[in-house]
Design an enzyme around this catalytic site. Structure first.
Site, PDB file in Angstrom:
ATOM      1  CD  GLU A 173      -3.067  -1.110   2.174  1.00 55.36           C
ATOM      2  OE1 GLU A 173      -2.992  -0.300   3.114  1.00 55.36           O
ATOM      3  OE2 GLU A 173      -4.021  -1.906   2.024  1.00 55.36           O
ATOM      4  CD  GLU A 292      -3.772  -6.004   3.055  1.00 58.45           C
ATOM      5  OE1 GLU A 292      -4.654  -5.352   3.659  1.00 58.45           O
ATOM      6  OE2 GLU A 292      -2.568  -5.698   3.080  1.00 58.45           O
TER       7      GLU A 292
HETATM    8  O1  AHR Z   1      -5.051  -6.178   7.000  1.00 58.12           O
HETATM    9  C1  AHR Z   1      -4.904  -5.054   7.810  1.00 58.12           C
HETATM   10  C2  AHR Z   1      -4.215  -3.882   7.142  1.00 58.12           C
HETATM   11  O2  AHR Z   1      -5.069  -3.343   6.168  1.00 58.12           O
HETATM   12  C3  AHR Z   1      -2.923  -4.156   6.393  1.00 58.12           C
HETATM   13  O3  AHR Z   1      -1.803  -4.099   7.202  1.00 58.12           O
HETATM   14  C4  AHR Z   1      -2.876  -3.041   5.394  1.00 58.12           C
HETATM   15  O4  AHR Z   1      -2.132  -3.376   4.258  1.00 58.12           O
HETATM   16  C5  AHR Z   1      -4.334  -2.743   5.112  1.00 58.12           C
HETATM   17  O5  AHR Z   1      -4.597  -1.390   5.061  1.00 58.12           O
END
Ligand code: AHR
Length: 511
Positions: A173, A292
C-alpha cells in the site's frame, strides 16, 4: 420468492481455477502471529511454539498461499531482527500498529509454519524505510543454497536448505499516507522497478507483485496503476488490489451488493493494466493479485480499532486489535466476494483473504484457550475444497435488487467450476434477499448429470437471526445440508433460503 435461471456449458470456460485464489494473510499485527498461529506454552503448541489447533484449522480451510509479514507492518520492518537466536533478537517499536514487536517469531518460524500448514510463502519486502539492498539481501538469505555470507547465515541459523520463496510483494500500500515511507506513483514505480531488476539478477524466475492502489476510493486510483506499471511492466508479473467491505452505515442492502463493486474494481484494474500494455506495445499480460480482501465487522461491535491516535494506546505486545465476531450477513458477503474472485479467475491469479487468525480472522483463538471457526470460515473452506478444474462462464438471469451504494445486483449471485477429470460441476450460489428464499433452476448443457454429490448451505441458524455469530462459547453458524435439491436429466432445481450462500456439487459425465 426470487427466481434465477442459470445455464452452464463445459464448452464455455474461462480457464483453470488458479490454485493461489485461496490464499490468506499473516501479518505481525494484533494477535495474528502471537497467540494466533504462535503461542509457546499453549497446550496445543508444538516444540516450535506453533499452535497445532490453528494449523489443523488452516488445513481444513484449504489455504494454498499465505502473505507475510505485512501489511503496513512490513514498511517499518527489519527482517534481520527476526532471524538468529531468539534470545538475542531485539524488541522494537512497531509504528504501523503502535505495538511492541518482540521478534520471537520471524522468517524461519514462518517458513516452518507454512511447511506444516502445506501453504506457499508469499513474502513482502520493505519498500517503506528500506529498498533495493534489503530486498536483495533477504532474497539471497532465503533462496541461495550456500557459500555466501547471507546464505551461510541462514544455514547457521538452522536452515540448511534454501526456502525457495517464489512469490514476492514489492512493498505494501505504498500510495497510502498512513504507510511508513509512502510515495508518489513515480517514486514508488522507480523503486519497485529497481528492486525488481536487482531481485531478478539473483533469480530471473521469481514472481513479483507491484502495489496497486490501497483501495478503490483512493483519489489516485487508476492513475497510480498506470504510472506504476509504466515503470515496472516488463519487470513484474502482478499488480495488487485491496478491499474491505462493511455495513458500518447500517445499509445492509448495499453491503450485500459489495461483490458488484468488487467485480467493477477487478474489471477496472484489468482495463488499466491492459491499457498500459497496449500503449507500451508489450506482449506480456499483467495479472492481478488481490492480496488483501475481506469484510469488517458491524459498527455496533466493540472492536478495538485497527488504528487510533498513537498517544491513546500504550506500547503493548500483540494488543487484541481488530478482533470481533463475524455474523451470518458477513459470511454471505464473503461468499459473494469469493464468487467474484472465481468469476475473474482468468485474471485474478492470487487472492489473500485478510487475515487468517484473530484480526478480521477466519479463525479466532483465546490466549491459552480454544480456537474456533468464524462464520466466514465456511464459504472459504467450501469453495477451496470444491472449486476444481475449469471456471465456467455461467449465463445467469436473476431477479434484481437495488442498493444505494452499488446500484443494481442479481439477487442470486453465482460462480461455477467444471472438473472434467473427476466428473463434477460445482456451483457456488448466494441469495442476497434478506427475507425471501430464491428458486434457482440450472441447465447443465452438454453434460450428463448423474447425481447430486453434495449440497451445503450457510444461512441463519434455527432460533437465530442474521446477526448470529460464532464465539468461543458457541458456534451456531456453519454449513448444513441444503434439502430439496432435485436433478432431472440436465435440469437441477433448488431453493436457496433467504440470506444464504451454498455450495452444490453434481456428478457429471460428458453428454
Ligand atoms: O489487513 C490489515 C491492514 O489493512 C494491512 O496491514 C494493510 O495493508 C491494510 O490497510
Amino acid at each position: 420468492m426470487a427466481r434465477a435461471r442459470i445455464t452452464l456449458d463445459p464448452d464455455f470456460t474461462l480457464g483453470p481455477v488458479p490454485k493461489r485464489l485461496f490464499g490468506s494473510f499473516v501479518e505481525h499485527m494484533g494477535r495474528c502471529v502471537y497467540t494466533g498461529i504462535y503461542e509457546p506454552g499453549h497446550p496445543e503448541a508444538d516444540e516450535h511454539g506453533l499452535r497445532r489447533d490453528v494449523l489443523e484449522l488452516t488445513k481444513e480451510l484449504g489455504v494454498t498461499v499465505v502473505r507475510y509479514p505485512g501489511g503496513n507492518f512490513v514498511s517499518g520492518y527489519n527482517w534481520e531482527d527476526g532471524v538468529g537466536p531468539v534470545e538475542q533478537r531485539p524488541r522494537r517499536l512497531d509504528g504501523a500498529w503502535h505495538s511492541l514487536e518482540t521478534n520471537q517469531f520471524g522468517l524461519h518460524e514462518f517458513v516452518e509454519w507454512a511447511w506444516l500448514a502445506d501453504v506457499e510463502v508469499m513474502e513482502a519486502v520493505n519498500l517503506g524505510t528500506r529498498g533495493v539492498e534489503e530486498a536483495r539481501a533477504l532474497l539471497e538469505y532465503a533462496n541461495h543454497p550456500g557459500g555466501t555470507q547471507r546464505s551461510d547465515w541462514r544455514r547457521s541459523n538452522g536452515a540448511e536448505e534454501p526456502f525457495d520463496i517464489r512469490l514476492w510483494c514489492l512493498g505494501n500500500e505504498m500510495d497510502g499516507p498512513w504507510q511508513i515511507g509512502f510515495k508518489t506513483a513515480d517514486e514508488y514505480g522507480r523503486l519497485a522497478a529497481e528492486t525488481a531488476r536487482a531481485m531478478r539478477m539473483v533469480d530471473p524466475d521469481l514472481e513479483l507483485v507491484a502495489c496497486g492502489s490501497s483501495n478503490l476510493s483512493m483519489p489516485t486510483f487508476g492513475a497510480w496503476e498506470t504510472t506504476v506499471l509504466q515503470h515496472t511492466y516488463e519487470l513484474v508479473d502482478y499488480i495488487s488490489l485491496h478491499v474491505y467491505y462493511s455495513d458500518q452505515d447500517g445499509d445492509v442492502e448495499s453491503f450485500l451488493a459489495s461483490a458488484v463493486d468488487m467485480d467493477r474494481f477487478i474489471e477496472g484494474v484489468v482495463a488499466t493494466a491492459d491499457a498500459v500494455r497496449a500503449r507500451g506495445h508489450h506482449a506480456k499480460q499483467i495479472d492481478l493479485s488481490f492480496d488483501e480482501w475481506n469484510v469488517t465487522y458491524r459498527r455496533d461491535q466493540e472492536v478495538e480499532p485497527l488504528t487510533e491516535p498513537a498517544a491513546t494506546r500504550s506500547w503493548d505486545e500483540h494488543p487484541p486489535i481488530g478482533e470481533g465476531d463475524f455474523d451470518v450477513t458477513e459470511a454471505v458477503v464473503v461468499g459473494t466476494m469469493l464468487n467474484s474472485l472465481l468469476r475473474h479467475g482468468d485474471r485474478v491469479k492470487i487472492a489473500n483473504q485478510a487475515q487468517l487468525v484473530n484480526l478480521l480472522g477466519l479463525i479466532r483463538t483465546v490466549e491459552g484457550g480454544p480456537a474456533w471457526r468464524q462464520t466466514i470460515f465456511f464459504p472459504f473452506a467450501a469453495m477451496a475444497g470444491a472449486a476444481r478444474g475449469e471456471i465456467l462462464r455461467a449465463a445467469v438471469t436473476s431477479d434484481r435488487s437495488s442498493s444505494a451504494r452499488y446500484g443494481e445486483a442479481d439477487v442470486v449471485d453465482v460462480a461455477a467450476t467444471f472438473d472434467q477429470e473427476n466428473g463434477s460441476v460445482s456451483l457456488f450460489l448466494a441469495n442476497r434477499g434478506l427475507n425471501d428464499s430464491a428458486d434457482v433452476s440450472v441447465v447443465l448443457r452438454g453434460l450428463r448429470a448423474e447425481g447430486v454429490a453434495s449440497a451445503r448451505v450457510l444461512t441463519v441458524p434455527e432460533g437465530g437471526d442474521r446477526f448470529s455469530a460464532n464465539t468461543a462459547e458457541a458456534q451456531p453458524v456453519g454449513l448444513v445440508d441444503l434439502d430439496g435439491v432435485q436433478l432431472e436429466e440436465q435440469n437441477l432445481t433448488l431453493t436457496l433460503p433467504a440470506l444464504s450462500w451454498a455450495a452444490v456439487t453434481v456428478d457429471v459425465a460428458p453428454a
